[in-house]
Design a protein around this motif. Sequence first.
Motif, PDB file in Angstrom:
ATOM      1  N   ALA A 137       0.838  -1.200   0.000  1.00  0.00           N
ATOM      2  CA  ALA A 137       0.000   0.000   0.000  1.00  0.00           C
ATOM      3  C   ALA A 137       0.873   1.252   0.000  1.00  0.00           C
ATOM      4  O   ALA A 137       0.621   2.191  -0.771  1.00  0.00           O
ATOM      5  CB  ALA A 137      -0.933  -0.003   1.208  1.00  0.00           C
ATOM      6  N   TRP A 138       1.892   1.266   0.837  1.00  0.00           N
ATOM      7  CA  TRP A 138       2.795   2.427   0.883  1.00  0.00           C
ATOM      8  C   TRP A 138       3.441   2.647  -0.487  1.00  0.00           C
ATOM      9  O   TRP A 138       3.464   3.773  -1.005  1.00  0.00           O
ATOM     10  CB  TRP A 138       3.860   2.233   1.958  1.00  0.00           C
ATOM     11  N   GLN A 139       3.973   1.585  -1.059  1.00  0.00           N
ATOM     12  CA  GLN A 139       4.624   1.699  -2.367  1.00  0.00           C
ATOM     13  C   GLN A 139       3.632   2.173  -3.429  1.00  0.00           C
ATOM     14  O   GLN A 139       3.965   3.024  -4.254  1.00  0.00           O
ATOM     15  CB  GLN A 139       5.242   0.351  -2.775  1.00  0.00           C
ATOM     16  N   THR A 140       2.425   1.631  -3.404  1.00  0.00           N
ATOM     17  CA  THR A 140       1.420   1.962  -4.418  1.00  0.00           C
ATOM     18  C   THR A 140       0.955   3.406  -4.306  1.00  0.00           C
ATOM     19  O   THR A 140       0.869   4.114  -5.312  1.00  0.00           O
ATOM     20  CB  THR A 140       0.215   1.010  -4.295  1.00  0.00           C
ATOM     21  N   PHE A 141       0.668   3.868  -3.101  1.00  0.00           N
ATOM     22  CA  PHE A 141       0.116   5.211  -2.931  1.00  0.00           C
ATOM     23  C   PHE A 141       1.168   6.313  -2.963  1.00  0.00           C
ATOM     24  O   PHE A 141       0.879   7.424  -3.392  1.00  0.00           O
ATOM     25  CB  PHE A 141      -0.687   5.301  -1.628  1.00  0.00           C
ATOM     26  N   PHE A 142       2.396   6.005  -2.519  1.00  0.00           N
ATOM     27  CA  PHE A 142       3.371   7.081  -2.335  1.00  0.00           C
ATOM     28  C   PHE A 142       4.621   7.004  -3.208  1.00  0.00           C
ATOM     29  O   PHE A 142       5.365   7.976  -3.253  1.00  0.00           O
ATOM     30  CB  PHE A 142       3.789   7.150  -0.864  1.00  0.00           C
ATOM     31  N   ILE A 143       4.850   5.879  -3.889  1.00  0.00           N
ATOM     32  CA  ILE A 143       6.098   5.768  -4.656  1.00  0.00           C
ATOM     33  C   ILE A 143       5.848   5.441  -6.122  1.00  0.00           C
ATOM     34  O   ILE A 143       6.367   6.128  -7.002  1.00  0.00           O
ATOM     35  CB  ILE A 143       7.040   4.705  -4.034  1.00  0.00           C
ATOM     36  N   GLN A 203       4.334   4.959  -9.873  1.00  0.00           N
ATOM     37  CA  GLN A 203       3.733   5.979 -10.713  1.00  0.00           C
ATOM     38  C   GLN A 203       2.970   5.419 -11.909  1.00  0.00           C
ATOM     39  O   GLN A 203       2.273   6.162 -12.580  1.00  0.00           O
ATOM     40  CB  GLN A 203       4.827   6.925 -11.220  1.00  0.00           C
ATOM     41  N   HIS A 204       3.087   4.129 -12.194  1.00  0.00           N
ATOM     42  CA  HIS A 204       2.442   3.587 -13.395  1.00  0.00           C
ATOM     43  C   HIS A 204       0.927   3.478 -13.217  1.00  0.00           C
ATOM     44  O   HIS A 204       0.411   3.354 -12.103  1.00  0.00           O
ATOM     45  CB  HIS A 204       3.060   2.237 -13.797  1.00  0.00           C
ATOM     46  N   SER A 205       0.219   3.521 -14.320  1.00  0.00           N
ATOM     47  CA  SER A 205      -1.246   3.566 -14.270  1.00  0.00           C
ATOM     48  C   SER A 205      -1.880   2.278 -13.756  1.00  0.00           C
ATOM     49  O   SER A 205      -3.010   2.304 -13.269  1.00  0.00           O
ATOM     50  CB  SER A 205      -1.803   3.902 -15.656  1.00  0.00           C
ATOM     51  N   GLY A 206      -1.200   1.146 -13.834  1.00  0.00           N
ATOM     52  CA  GLY A 206      -1.771  -0.128 -13.392  1.00  0.00           C
ATOM     53  C   GLY A 206      -1.437  -0.486 -11.958  1.00  0.00           C
ATOM     54  O   GLY A 206      -1.697  -1.616 -11.533  1.00  0.00           O
ATOM     55  N   ARG A 207      -0.900   0.469 -11.200  1.00  0.00           N
ATOM     56  CA  ARG A 207      -0.425   0.134  -9.847  1.00  0.00           C
ATOM     57  C   ARG A 207      -1.549  -0.312  -8.910  1.00  0.00           C
ATOM     58  O   ARG A 207      -1.338  -1.178  -8.069  1.00  0.00           O
ATOM     59  CB  ARG A 207       0.372   1.288  -9.257  1.00  0.00           C
ATOM     60  N   PHE A 208      -2.745   0.248  -9.056  1.00  0.00           N
ATOM     61  CA  PHE A 208      -3.831  -0.140  -8.160  1.00  0.00           C
ATOM     62  C   PHE A 208      -4.388  -1.519  -8.520  1.00  0.00           C
ATOM     63  O   PHE A 208      -4.794  -2.277  -7.640  1.00  0.00           O
ATOM     64  CB  PHE A 208      -4.929   0.929  -8.143  1.00  0.00           C
ATOM     65  N   ILE A 209      -4.376  -1.844  -9.793  1.00  0.00           N
ATOM     66  CA  ILE A 209      -4.779  -3.192 -10.219  1.00  0.00           C
ATOM     67  C   ILE A 209      -3.762  -4.209  -9.711  1.00  0.00           C
ATOM     68  O   ILE A 209      -4.137  -5.280  -9.214  1.00  0.00           O
ATOM     69  CB  ILE A 209      -4.925  -3.255 -11.754  1.00  0.00           C
ATOM     70  N   ALA A 210      -2.484  -3.866  -9.794  1.00  0.00           N
ATOM     71  CA  ALA A 210      -1.438  -4.759  -9.284  1.00  0.00           C
ATOM     72  C   ALA A 210      -1.583  -4.953  -7.777  1.00  0.00           C
ATOM     73  O   ALA A 210      -1.434  -6.074  -7.266  1.00  0.00           O
ATOM     74  CB  ALA A 210      -0.061  -4.207  -9.629  1.00  0.00           C
ATOM     75  N   MET A 211      -1.898  -3.884  -7.052  1.00  0.00           N
ATOM     76  CA  MET A 211      -2.092  -3.986  -5.610  1.00  0.00           C
ATOM     77  C   MET A 211      -3.291  -4.885  -5.300  1.00  0.00           C
ATOM     78  O   MET A 211      -3.220  -5.748  -4.416  1.00  0.00           O
ATOM     79  CB  MET A 211      -2.297  -2.605  -4.985  1.00  0.00           C
ATOM     80  N   ALA A 212      -4.381  -4.709  -6.031  1.00  0.00           N
ATOM     81  CA  ALA A 212      -5.561  -5.542  -5.816  1.00  0.00           C
ATOM     82  C   ALA A 212      -5.254  -7.012  -6.087  1.00  0.00           C
ATOM     83  O   ALA A 212      -5.699  -7.898  -5.335  1.00  0.00           O
ATOM     84  CB  ALA A 212      -6.710  -5.064  -6.700  1.00  0.00           C
ATOM     85  N   ALA A 213      -4.496  -7.291  -7.129  1.00  0.00           N
ATOM     86  CA  ALA A 213      -4.117  -8.674  -7.445  1.00  0.00           C
ATOM     87  C   ALA A 213      -3.236  -9.256  -6.344  1.00  0.00           C
ATOM     88  O   ALA A 213      -3.400 -10.428  -5.958  1.00  0.00           O
ATOM     89  CB  ALA A 213      -3.409  -8.727  -8.792  1.00  0.00           C
ATOM     90  N   GLU A 214      -2.306  -8.452  -5.834  1.00  0.00           N
ATOM     91  CA  GLU A 214      -1.440  -8.914  -4.749  1.00  0.00           C
ATOM     92  C   GLU A 214      -2.268  -9.221  -3.505  1.00  0.00           C
ATOM     93  O   GLU A 214      -2.092 -10.264  -2.872  1.00  0.00           O
ATOM     94  CB  GLU A 214      -0.387  -7.842  -4.450  1.00  0.00           C
ATOM     95  N   TYR A 215      -3.204  -8.340  -3.174  1.00  0.00           N
ATOM     96  CA  TYR A 215      -4.069  -8.572  -2.020  1.00  0.00           C
ATOM     97  C   TYR A 215      -4.923  -9.817  -2.210  1.00  0.00           C
ATOM     98  O   TYR A 215      -5.120 -10.594  -1.272  1.00  0.00           O
ATOM     99  CB  TYR A 215      -4.964  -7.359  -1.773  1.00  0.00           C
TER     100      TYR A 215
END
Length: 137
Positions: free
Chosen positions: A92-98, A100-112
Amino acid sequence: MPASVDRLFAVVLVVVHVILLAWATAGFVEMVWAAPPWPRVSNPLFSDAMLFLQWFVVAGASLTFLSGYSGRWPRLPSAMVGWYVVMALICAWQTFFILQHSGRFIAMAAEYAAYLAIAVYLHMSMEIRGRLRSVPV
């Protein structure tokens, strides 16, 4: 879930955690070796502190899984939930604060989703339950 599929999934998890341990090891090596003989696995956007934390947690989770599985540790499912919570917070920290790519939230959801699926599997699987309850010979 059929026993053969259950057993196969357990083996896949062992292989995945071996790969994750190798990935973390490569990441640690990159922290001390400026030009390793492989394509870098570390994200250049991450600080040295973030990389150390990431590699430490991935290595710790991998070693916990591999030693817990091979040692038939009954608390393995709960321990892995703890590691997955820590990894989810780092993600979450990496996704929200570091990142920059447009698919970062989809990647986070897949990881979760992966963490949740593995945690549920570890707690519900007859293969895992049987393995962790049995005494090694």
